[in-house]
Each structure stands twice: as C-alpha cells, then as structure tokens.
Design an enzyme around this catalytic site. Structure first.
Site, PDB file in Angstrom:
ATOM      1  N   THR A 140       0.844  -1.196   0.000  1.00 48.80           N
ATOM      2  CA  THR A 140       0.000   0.000   0.000  1.00 48.80           C
ATOM      3  C   THR A 140       0.874   1.239   0.000  1.00 48.80           C
ATOM      4  OG1 THR A 140      -1.619   1.328   1.221  1.00 48.80           O
ATOM      5  CG2 THR A 140      -0.281  -0.182   2.521  1.00 48.80           C
ATOM      6  N   ASP A 142      -0.186   3.983   0.813  1.00 42.81           N
ATOM      7  CA  ASP A 142      -0.648   4.758   1.962  1.00 42.81           C
ATOM      8  C   ASP A 142       0.149   4.463   3.220  1.00 42.81           C
ATOM      9  OD1 ASP A 142      -2.713   6.126   0.634  1.00 42.81           O
ATOM     10  OD2 ASP A 142      -4.041   4.406   0.823  1.00 42.81           O
ATOM     11  N   MET A 187      -2.353  11.977  -2.588  1.00 41.49           N
ATOM     12  CA  MET A 187      -3.242  10.878  -2.243  1.00 41.49           C
ATOM     13  C   MET A 187      -3.158  10.558  -0.747  1.00 41.49           C
ATOM     14  SD  MET A 187      -2.700   8.328  -5.509  1.00 41.49           S
ATOM     15  CE  MET A 187      -4.288   7.509  -5.379  1.00 41.49           C
ATOM     16  N   GLY A 188      -4.209   9.898  -0.240  1.00 39.66           N
ATOM     17  CA  GLY A 188      -4.240   9.497   1.163  1.00 39.66           C
ATOM     18  C   GLY A 188      -5.647   9.604   1.707  1.00 39.66           C
ATOM     19  N   ARG A 189      -6.245   8.478   2.096  1.00 43.88           N
ATOM     20  CA  ARG A 189      -7.639   8.501   2.548  1.00 43.88           C
ATOM     21  C   ARG A 189      -7.767   8.993   3.982  1.00 43.88           C
ATOM     22  NH1 ARG A 189     -11.761   6.776   0.261  1.00 43.88           N
ATOM     23  NH2 ARG A 189     -10.575   5.546  -1.218  1.00 43.88           N
ATOM     24  N   GLU A 244      -5.605  14.635   0.181  1.00 45.03           N
ATOM     25  CA  GLU A 244      -6.968  14.610  -0.336  1.00 45.03           C
ATOM     26  C   GLU A 244      -7.987  14.173   0.717  1.00 45.03           C
ATOM     27  OE1 GLU A 244      -7.069  11.762  -3.514  1.00 45.03           O
ATOM     28  OE2 GLU A 244      -6.518  10.082  -2.214  1.00 45.03           O
ATOM     29  N   GLN A 299       1.163   9.247  -8.950  1.00 45.86           N
ATOM     30  CA  GLN A 299       2.068   9.139  -7.805  1.00 45.86           C
ATOM     31  C   GLN A 299       2.127   7.736  -7.207  1.00 45.86           C
ATOM     32  OE1 GLN A 299       0.343  11.597  -4.383  1.00 45.86           O
ATOM     33  NE2 GLN A 299      -1.204  11.857  -5.960  1.00 45.86           N
ATOM     34  N   ARG A 300       1.176   6.878  -7.531  1.00 51.26           N
ATOM     35  CA  ARG A 300       1.179   5.547  -6.908  1.00 51.26           C
ATOM     36  C   ARG A 300       1.883   4.486  -7.758  1.00 51.26           C
ATOM     37  NH1 ARG A 300      -5.294   4.260  -7.310  1.00 51.26           N
ATOM     38  NH2 ARG A 300      -5.372   3.575  -9.485  1.00 51.26           N
TER      39      ARG A 300
END
Length: 402
Positions: A140, A142, A187-189, A244, A299-300
């Site tokens: 991940t 993340d 990104m990032g939840r 985000e 980016q991922r």
C-alpha cells in the site's frame, strides 16, 4: 516443518496499484518454482472479483527469466486488480473454485481490505477442514498497514512526491510574482504518510514545501488562511501540500465525491477536490492569486521515480511468503522489521491476518509538528532510508550561483 502439502498456488493483486507490486509477484513466482510440492502457479485476473465472476486464472508456471526480469521493472498490477468486498454467500463460491483447481497455496497482495478478504478465506478453509495455506503480502502506498515498519509501495510513492515537490517548488519560486501560492493535492484517505513525504527534499527554511496538512489533524479554515498569509509575508511565495483526505473538526471530508457511483465496495468515497477547494479559499479570502496541481494516480505507480530499496523489499516479502507457507505457516501477513536506526537494515516477520485485516496505522504524534502544518525531523529520519538513492541535487535560487 509440517508435511509437504502438494497442490497448486494462486496469487492475486488487490487494491490500488503501485510501482513495485509486480516485484512481489516476481518474488512469489521465482520462489514457488523452487519447490516441487507446488505443482502449478496461477494468477487471479483482476483479483478476487475476476476469480469470482469470470474464473480468470492466468498460468504463470513457466514464465521465462526474461519475462520475469521485465515484470520486475513493470509498474502497476500486471494481473489486474479490484476493490471488491465479497458478500457472505460469495465466499463459498470462491472456495469451490479453489477446490476445483486444487489450490493449496493462496497469496493475496494488498492493503488492509485485501488482508480482510484473505483472512476470511483462511477461516473458511479451516472450518471446512480443507488444507490451504493463506498468506498476505503487504502492499500500500498509503503505508497504513499496522504491525509492519512500512509497506512496499510507500518508498516509491514517497520518492515521487519528494521529487515532485522539489520541482514544483522550483516552478513556484520562479513564478512567485505572477502566481504566489501553489497547492499540491496528494493521495491518502485517512492517513498522511504520502503527503508527509513532500518534505524529504527540503534543505532550507525558504525551500518548498512551506506548509503540509495531513488527515491526522482537523483542518481549520481560519488557521490555514493565517498560515498561508504569514508564510507569504515572510517568504514571498507559498507552496502548500495537502492530503486529499483532509477532514474538518467534525470529522467530515472537506472535499469528496459521495455520489453512489463513486463509493467503492468497502464504503470509501472517491476522494479529490481538496486542491481546488484550498485554492478558492486563498483567492476569495486573501485576494492572492493561487493555483493547484494534482498528480493523481501517477504518484502511486510511477517507475520513473521508483525506490530501489522499495523494489528489493517488495520482492523480498513475496519470496518470504512462499518460504513460510512451504514450511507450514498459514494465516499470516509478511511484515518488514527495521533492525537499526543508525545504518538502515530491514528483515521480515509475520503478523496474524486477523490483527491487520481492515485496520489502519496513522502518522504518530511525534511525526507532526505542534502547529499541525508540517512534519518533524523524526518523520524524515524514518522515511529517508525508504526512498533509496539520494534525491536530485538541484540549485534552488540564484543566490547559489557562486
């Protein structure tokens, strides 16, 4: 060691792709080919969803060394991926497919939701007395999987964002008169690990980024505007990096698409819009020209900025997963264990699937500054070894032309 379990191996990739998830697949394939009890090696086409609905299985048994080498350096998920949450009655269907193909080794590469799927299949096999060795392989960007120092995929995403911020900062400094404020949406939840990495190329106080905002701290509009204004007055221009997944003081996302079509099977809304929202706040309230950049999914899964450390560790966790399964281990996720803080060295461990399934690891308090608008040196010490070779040695101002 337990008795040799003979049968076939099935591996799937799940969740968002990364730059190094295929390296984990390489590690699994190459290690599995060394063990005679593993008769055939199959890949799930499009993860558990493809297996369930189309019974997609790709034979990986006899891949040539040249193909394996190319796969190692190929970004994204070569088998295809999914964000699918199995319904209770669908687990039995998946189980029937596994039995029909004599699958005795099951490997699932992914994050917390993927580990939940692997754990439930493992429990089902145990409950039915069907010998099946299930192993989770961490992935991940993340970096939010618990019980592992870090997750494969993170080092490369961190390197990407560090370089992106350095280069966007050079653009911002050059354009500080016509465009004084620039915002990067990362990104990032629910966690700010990816966002935090923007700081890794910063050398001096006036270098970008100037402000970093992560979901681990509530976003307060007035505080943000004050931070931007103060930085603008002090430095003359501002580069902000914002996650985000930022939430307000009530825990609500400040920007997300919550339409039914954009909510995945695990209940996660599609994130995005923070950059535009913050840009409008600056323009409307501070009357300063601002614009935003959103690298998005680039980016991922960018091999251009891949971390060699990340690649090697991604391969390692795949390899170790097979070694442990062959020994008789079952129901675990392979972890990365940092052995030293002086000279970086990493080994592997095991964590029970039930202890990582559906859980998240947040940025610790010691990694976030008291003002909640930047990260600390402790974060940098943690992250720098993960991004591999040194970052580009750019000149950042004409004062350096000596």
């Amino acid at each position: 060691m337990k008795d040799k379990l003979k049968g076939n191996l099935l591996v799937g990739q799940s969740g968002g792709p990364s730059a190094v998830i295929n390296a984990s697949l390489c590690g699994i394939i190459e290690e599995a080919s060394k063990h005679s009890q593993i008769e055939q090696i199959y890949g799930m086409g499009y993860g558990i969803e493809g297996l369930l609905h189309k019974n997609l299985m790709i034979n990986l048994t006899n891949l040539s060394p040249s193909v394996i080498k190319r796969l190692y350096h190929t970004p994204s998920s070569i088998l295809g991926t999914c964000r699918y949450k199995l319904k209770e009655d669908e687990y039995e269907k998946v189980f029937d497919i596994l039995k029909a193909h004599n699958i005795r080794y099951l490997f699932y590469i992914g994050g917390g939701d993927s580990m939940s799927t692997a754990h439930k299949i493992d429990e089902l096999a145990r409950g039915n007395g069907y010998p099946l060795r299930v192993m989770g392989v961490p992935k991940t960007i993340d970096n939010d999987l618990p019980l592992t120092d870090h997750s494969p995929g993170y080092g490369s995403a961190a390197r990407f964002n560090a370089i992106l911020t350095m280069e966007t900062g050079l653009d911002g400094r050059a354009m500080q008169f016509p465009e004084p404020v620039k915002i990067i949406e990362t990104m990032g939840r629910n966690t700010g690990w990816v966002t935090a990495a923007a700081c890794l190329g910063k050398r001096k106080e006036e270098d970008a980024p100037h402000l970093i905002y992560v979901p681990e701290r509530p976003f307060i509009v007035d505080k943000f505007l004050s931070d931007v204004e103060n930085t603008y007055r002090r430095v003359g221009w501002v580069l902000v990096v914002a996650c985000e997944g930022l939430k307000d003081t009530s825990g609500e996302l400040i920007a997300a698409d919550k339409r039914e079509l954009n909510i995945d099977a695990f209940g996660h809304p599609e994130l995005g819009g923070v950059g535009e929202y913050l840009t409008e706040l600056v323009k409307d309230n501070l009357k300063i020209k601002a614009r935003y950049d959103k690298p998005g999914t680039a980016q991922r899964a960018s091999m251009t900025c891949v971390s060699k450390v990340d690649l090697e560790e991604a391969y390692l966790v795949g390899k170790v997963a097979v070694q442990q399964a062959v020994k008789g281990e079952d129901g675990y996720m392979v972890t990365l264990v940092r052995e030293s803080t002086d000279e970086y060295k990493c080994s592997t461990g095991l964590a029970k699937l039930e202890e990582v399934a559906g859980k998240e690891k947040y940025l610790p308090d010691e990694f976030i500054n008291d003002e909640a608008n930047f990260v600390t040196d402790k974060y940098k010490q943690y992250a720098l070894p993960l991004i591999g070779e040194p970052l580009p040695d750019y000149l950042f101002s004409f004062e350096e032309l000596k």
